[in-house]
Structure formats: C-alpha cells, structure tokens
Design a protein around this motif. Structure first.
Motif, PDB file in Angstrom:
ATOM      1  N   MET A  70       0.652  -1.229  -0.261  1.00  0.00           N
ATOM      2  CA  MET A  70       0.063   0.614   0.308  1.00  0.00           C
ATOM      3  C   MET A  70       0.785   1.325  -0.029  1.00  0.00           C
ATOM      4  SD  MET A  70      -2.516   1.939   0.373  1.00  0.00           S
ATOM      5  CE  MET A  70      -4.741   0.897   0.044  1.00  0.00           C
ATOM      6  N   ARG A  71       2.206   1.470   0.671  1.00  0.00           N
ATOM      7  CA  ARG A  71       3.046   2.056   0.669  1.00  0.00           C
ATOM      8  C   ARG A  71       3.379   2.639  -0.870  1.00  0.00           C
ATOM      9  NH1 ARG A  71       8.768   2.625   3.968  1.00  0.00           N
ATOM     10  NH2 ARG A  71       9.375   5.084   3.210  1.00  0.00           N
ATOM     11  N   SER A  72       4.009   1.188  -1.283  1.00  0.00           N
ATOM     12  CA  SER A  72       4.617   1.786  -2.824  1.00  0.00           C
ATOM     13  C   SER A  72       3.405   2.353  -3.779  1.00  0.00           C
ATOM     14  CB  SER A  72       5.180   0.848  -3.509  1.00  0.00           C
ATOM     15  OG  SER A  72       4.181  -0.701  -3.716  1.00  0.00           O
ATOM     16  N   ALA A  73       2.291   1.779  -3.433  1.00  0.00           N
ATOM     17  CA  ALA A  73       1.165   2.442  -4.120  1.00  0.00           C
ATOM     18  C   ALA A  73       1.276   4.280  -4.383  1.00  0.00           C
ATOM     19  CB  ALA A  73      -0.338   1.384  -4.436  1.00  0.00           C
ATOM     20  N   TYR A  74       0.747   4.613  -2.729  1.00  0.00           N
ATOM     21  CA  TYR A  74       0.386   6.086  -2.581  1.00  0.00           C
ATOM     22  C   TYR A  74       1.989   6.698  -2.646  1.00  0.00           C
ATOM     23  CZ  TYR A  74      -1.145   9.493   1.258  1.00  0.00           C
ATOM     24  OH  TYR A  74      -0.975  10.456   1.513  1.00  0.00           O
ATOM     25  N   VAL A  75       3.192   5.842  -2.518  1.00  0.00           N
ATOM     26  CA  VAL A  75       4.345   7.259  -2.978  1.00  0.00           C
ATOM     27  C   VAL A  75       4.221   7.218  -4.547  1.00  0.00           C
ATOM     28  CG1 VAL A  75       7.122   6.692  -3.451  1.00  0.00           C
ATOM     29  CG2 VAL A  75       5.549   6.066  -0.909  1.00  0.00           C
ATOM     30  N   HIS A  76       3.269   6.476  -5.663  1.00  0.00           N
ATOM     31  CA  HIS A  76       3.291   6.296  -6.987  1.00  0.00           C
ATOM     32  C   HIS A  76       2.802   7.460  -7.461  1.00  0.00           C
ATOM     33  CE1 HIS A  76       6.371   3.258  -8.713  1.00  0.00           C
ATOM     34  NE2 HIS A  76       5.843   2.904  -8.149  1.00  0.00           N
ATOM     35  N   VAL A  77       1.308   7.255  -6.736  1.00  0.00           N
ATOM     36  CA  VAL A  77       0.330   8.669  -6.954  1.00  0.00           C
ATOM     37  C   VAL A  77       0.961  10.031  -6.397  1.00  0.00           C
ATOM     38  CG1 VAL A  77      -2.039   9.020  -6.131  1.00  0.00           C
ATOM     39  CG2 VAL A  77      -1.409   6.679  -6.691  1.00  0.00           C
ATOM     40  N   ILE A  78       1.437   9.525  -5.040  1.00  0.00           N
ATOM     41  CA  ILE A  78       2.132  11.540  -4.831  1.00  0.00           C
ATOM     42  C   ILE A  78       3.143  11.519  -5.724  1.00  0.00           C
ATOM     43  CG2 ILE A  78       2.743  12.664  -2.735  1.00  0.00           C
ATOM     44  CD1 ILE A  78       0.160  11.647  -2.306  1.00  0.00           C
ATOM     45  N   ALA A  79       3.472  10.561  -6.097  1.00  0.00           N
ATOM     46  CA  ALA A  79       5.025  11.528  -6.887  1.00  0.00           C
ATOM     47  C   ALA A  79       3.469  12.531  -8.422  1.00  0.00           C
ATOM     48  CB  ALA A  79       5.886  10.092  -7.474  1.00  0.00           C
ATOM     49  N   ASP A  80       3.007  11.186  -8.354  1.00  0.00           N
ATOM     50  CA  ASP A  80       2.287  11.290  -9.980  1.00  0.00           C
ATOM     51  C   ASP A  80       1.623  12.923  -9.667  1.00  0.00           C
ATOM     52  OD1 ASP A  80       2.156   9.830 -11.594  1.00  0.00           O
ATOM     53  OD2 ASP A  80       1.013   8.373 -11.372  1.00  0.00           O
ATOM     54  N   ALA A  81       1.359  13.453  -8.285  1.00  0.00           N
ATOM     55  CA  ALA A  81       0.268  14.400  -8.076  1.00  0.00           C
ATOM     56  C   ALA A  81       2.141  15.627  -7.789  1.00  0.00           C
ATOM     57  CB  ALA A  81       0.648  14.358  -6.564  1.00  0.00           C
ATOM     58  N   LEU A  82       2.814  15.412  -7.938  1.00  0.00           N
ATOM     59  CA  LEU A  82       3.693  16.326  -7.891  1.00  0.00           C
ATOM     60  C   LEU A  82       4.139  16.900  -8.949  1.00  0.00           C
ATOM     61  CD1 LEU A  82       6.409  17.787  -6.074  1.00  0.00           C
ATOM     62  CD2 LEU A  82       7.858  15.689  -6.447  1.00  0.00           C
ATOM     63  N   THR A  83       4.591  15.835  -9.544  1.00  0.00           N
ATOM     64  CA  THR A  83       4.875  16.068 -10.958  1.00  0.00           C
ATOM     65  C   THR A  83       3.890  16.806 -12.027  1.00  0.00           C
ATOM     66  OG1 THR A  83       3.731  13.716 -11.853  1.00  0.00           O
ATOM     67  CG2 THR A  83       6.206  13.975 -11.392  1.00  0.00           C
ATOM     68  N   SER A  84       2.165  16.610 -11.542  1.00  0.00           N
ATOM     69  CA  SER A  84       1.615  17.566 -12.271  1.00  0.00           C
ATOM     70  C   SER A  84       1.205  19.051 -11.639  1.00  0.00           C
ATOM     71  CB  SER A  84      -0.189  16.941 -11.434  1.00  0.00           C
ATOM     72  OG  SER A  84      -0.372  15.686 -12.465  1.00  0.00           O
ATOM     73  N   VAL A  85       2.092  18.982 -10.424  1.00  0.00           N
ATOM     74  CA  VAL A  85       1.498  20.063  -9.533  1.00  0.00           C
ATOM     75  C   VAL A  85       2.957  20.917 -10.771  1.00  0.00           C
ATOM     76  CG1 VAL A  85       2.011  21.541  -7.224  1.00  0.00           C
ATOM     77  CG2 VAL A  85       0.945  19.996  -7.262  1.00  0.00           C
ATOM     78  N   LEU A  86       4.381  20.703 -10.591  1.00  0.00           N
ATOM     79  CA  LEU A  86       4.975  20.820 -11.062  1.00  0.00           C
ATOM     80  C   LEU A  86       5.498  21.486 -12.469  1.00  0.00           C
ATOM     81  CD1 LEU A  86       8.381  18.589  -9.640  1.00  0.00           C
ATOM     82  CD2 LEU A  86       7.390  21.064  -9.222  1.00  0.00           C
ATOM     83  N   ALA A  87       4.690  20.329 -13.597  1.00  0.00           N
ATOM     84  CA  ALA A  87       4.062  21.256 -14.976  1.00  0.00           C
ATOM     85  C   ALA A  87       3.361  21.756 -15.109  1.00  0.00           C
ATOM     86  CB  ALA A  87       3.543  19.727 -15.783  1.00  0.00           C
ATOM     87  N   ILE A  88       2.272  22.191 -14.040  1.00  0.00           N
ATOM     88  CA  ILE A  88       1.172  23.338 -14.332  1.00  0.00           C
ATOM     89  C   ILE A  88       1.513  24.433 -13.681  1.00  0.00           C
ATOM     90  CG2 ILE A  88      -0.991  24.431 -13.293  1.00  0.00           C
ATOM     91  CD1 ILE A  88      -1.462  21.356 -12.397  1.00  0.00           C
ATOM     92  N   ALA A  89       3.052  24.255 -12.714  1.00  0.00           N
ATOM     93  CA  ALA A  89       3.419  25.702 -12.766  1.00  0.00           C
ATOM     94  C   ALA A  89       4.616  26.030 -13.466  1.00  0.00           C
ATOM     95  CB  ALA A  89       4.144  25.057 -11.511  1.00  0.00           C
ATOM     96  N   ALA A  90       4.940  25.325 -14.138  1.00  0.00           N
ATOM     97  CA  ALA A  90       6.085  25.652 -15.919  1.00  0.00           C
ATOM     98  C   ALA A  90       5.205  26.147 -16.165  1.00  0.00           C
ATOM     99  CB  ALA A  90       7.226  24.102 -16.159  1.00  0.00           C
ATOM    100  N   LEU A  91       4.283  25.614 -16.706  1.00  0.00           N
ATOM    101  CA  LEU A  91       2.818  25.920 -17.820  1.00  0.00           C
ATOM    102  C   LEU A  91       2.792  27.428 -17.827  1.00  0.00           C
ATOM    103  CD1 LEU A  91       1.431  22.665 -18.447  1.00  0.00           C
ATOM    104  CD2 LEU A  91       3.285  23.453 -19.988  1.00  0.00           C
ATOM    105  N   LEU A  92       2.352  27.550 -16.139  1.00  0.00           N
ATOM    106  CA  LEU A  92       1.858  28.888 -16.271  1.00  0.00           C
ATOM    107  C   LEU A  92       2.988  29.722 -16.528  1.00  0.00           C
ATOM    108  CD1 LEU A  92      -0.758  27.866 -13.162  1.00  0.00           C
ATOM    109  CD2 LEU A  92      -1.201  28.512 -15.657  1.00  0.00           C
TER     110      LEU A  92
END
Length: 302
Positions: free
Chosen positions: A169-191
């Motif tokens: 479960m920890r590995s699944a959770y870390v994968h999802v949080i990593a996805d969220a991080l890359t999404s946030v960074l992508a949004i910041a960079a695009l704006l």
C-alpha cells in the motif's frame, strides 16, 4: 491438551488486506484513463512536463497493477504449504518492484528533461495546462482513495521501520503522490511559460521532479529490501530479550526476529535457563509481545 492445539496457522496478511486491494484496483483504473489522456495531450501540445507526467503515469499504472496483483496473489495462496511462513511478504516484493520502476521513471524524466533544456521545443501552454489540471485532480482522488489504507498502517508506528507497514500500500501511495508532484510542477512550469515567457522552466521542473521521485524510490527500496532480507526488528528483539532475561533465571543464546507480514513477526528464541524454568514459562513471559504471531522457543537447562 489436543494435537490441534499445537498446530500453527501461517496466514499473515494485514488486517486491511481486502480493503487495500479494492482501493488499489480503483486507482489502477483511474490512472490508466488519465495516462492515455496526458500522453496524447503532451504529444499534441509539445509540453515536456505534460508528456513526462503522462509517461510517468504510464509506469505508475504498471506499478499499481503489480500492487493489485500482489494483493490477489497473497490472498489466493495464503494457505499454500509451498510457503513456509505464508504469503505475508508478497506485498513487500511488489513494493520493491514498484520502487525499481519508480527509480527508472525518475531516470527517464531526468534525461529527457535535460535534452529539452538544451534543445527547447514549442509548447501549447493553454491546452497543456488544462490537461495537467485534470491530471492533478485524478491524482488527488487517487491519493484520497489510498490515503486511509496508508495512514491506517502507520497509526501506531514509532520509528521509520516500525512494525505495521503495508509496504504494498505504501508503494501505491508513493506512486500516486509522485504523480501529483509532477502534475503540480507541470502546471507551475506551463503557467510560467505562458505568462512570463519562461520556456526553460518546463524542462527544469522535470529535473526537479525526477530528483524528488528518485529519493522516494530509494527510501521505498530500503524499507522493502529490509523485509525481504529478513532484517531483524530491533524494537521487538529488545523487548523479547528484556522479558526473557529480566527475572535473572534465563539467558538468550540465539534470537531471530523477522517480519512475515504487514502486522506480523516470527521469532525463534533459544534459551539457557535454571532447571525450574522451561519452554512454557518462556512462552508465557513473551505473551505481551503482541507483534509476534509465530513463536518458536528452544529451551536448554543450565
């Protein structure tokens, strides 16, 4: 005392096994849908941050699929005599595999981002930002789905490698949080690229995201490898030693304590003691050690 009272059960699955399996399956389906959308949008708009997030999500879909398969396999073979101590560590094997995938994702994103930093490409900032926002929303929903199962396993932990972790479960959770991080960074960079003209920030955010993800992968590999290699749980071992030796009539000569499931340990305790003491006495002393689900005591009179 009957013969059946001496039989041992070797089912060491976590108490939230069923619930965690269902949550992981839902997240796999959400991730696959968003993965297809982000890769297509990243290719059409030319955004490296968005494309990286899409491929990152693709590998996460595979890793989350491993997590879901690990839950199913562990349950199906829980009573199989092929496994001496049950299938409680299958989740840790799945978690280790996921950590390796996470590390490869970080490497891939980092290399591609450096290339894009040296060779800038045109980006359709508006469309890419919209898709990235949708991706972040999916990541948040997935994190909420997995969050309860992840936090439940940590409610009583007192140290980084304490008992109770469901590393699958920890590995699944870390994968999802990593996805969220890359999404946030992508949004910041695009704006920033759209409104400030900072085109270089798109690949730079990819490098930052890769570094953070690599660190998470290393941490997860360390936690799961320790379980797979039967690393001694120092906290439980110290408690066993204290309870056995404190009365002063027995001494431990050999002690093995290792995890056999998310909330279960096995222990083999070899003791030399006063003739008035015996193996049953040692077992009673170790009754308070609730982490140990499978106990073997070897007693030798001094």
């Amino acid at each position: 005392m009957t013969l059946t009272s001496h039989t041992h059960e070797h089912v060491f699955l976590g108490s939230s096994h069923e619930e965690n399996a269902k949550r992981t399956l839902w997240v796999v389906m959400l991730t696959v849908v968003m993965m297809v959308a982000e890769i297509a949008a990243g290719a059409l708009t030319g955004s490296m941050a968005l494309l990286a997030d899409g491929f990152h999500m693709a590998t996460h879909a595979g890793a989350l699929g491993i997590a879901a398969a690990a839950y199913a396999y562990a349950k199906r073979h829980a009573n199989s005599p092929r496994y001496s101590f049950g299938t409680g560590k299958v989740g840790d094997l799945g978690g280790f595999a996921s950590a390796l995938i996470l590390a490869l994702v970080a490497l891939g994103i980092g290399i591609e981002s450096v290339i894009r930093l040296l060779q800038p490409a045109d980006v359709q900032f508006g469309t890419a930002t919209l898709i990235a926002v949708v991706g972040l929303a999916v990541n948040i929903i997935s994190a909420l789905l997995l969050g309860h199962g992840h936090s439940h396993g940590h409610d009583h932990d007192h140290e980084p490698h304490a008992h109770g972790h469901d590393n699958n479960m920890r590995s699944a959770y870390v994968h999802v949080i990593a996805d969220a991080l890359t999404s946030v960074l992508a949004i910041a960079a695009l704006l920033a690229g759209r409104y400030l003209g900072w085109v270089w920030l798109d690949p730079l955010m990819g490098i930052v995201g890769a570094a953070v993800i690599a660190r998470w992968a290393w941490s997860l590999m360390g936690a799961t490898a320790g379980v797979l290699l039967d690393q001694t749980d120092a906290h439980v071992a110290a408690e066993i030693r204290e309870l056995v030796e404190q009365p002063g009539d027995a001494r431990i000569t050999d002690l093995h304590v290792w995890r056999v499931g998310p909330q279960a340990h096995a222990a083999i305790v070899s003791v030399v003691g006063h003739p008035t003491t015996d193996a049953e006495t040692i077992r009673r002393r170790l009754g308070p050690v609730h982490e140990v689900s499978h106990l073997t005591v070897e007693f030798h009179p001094a």
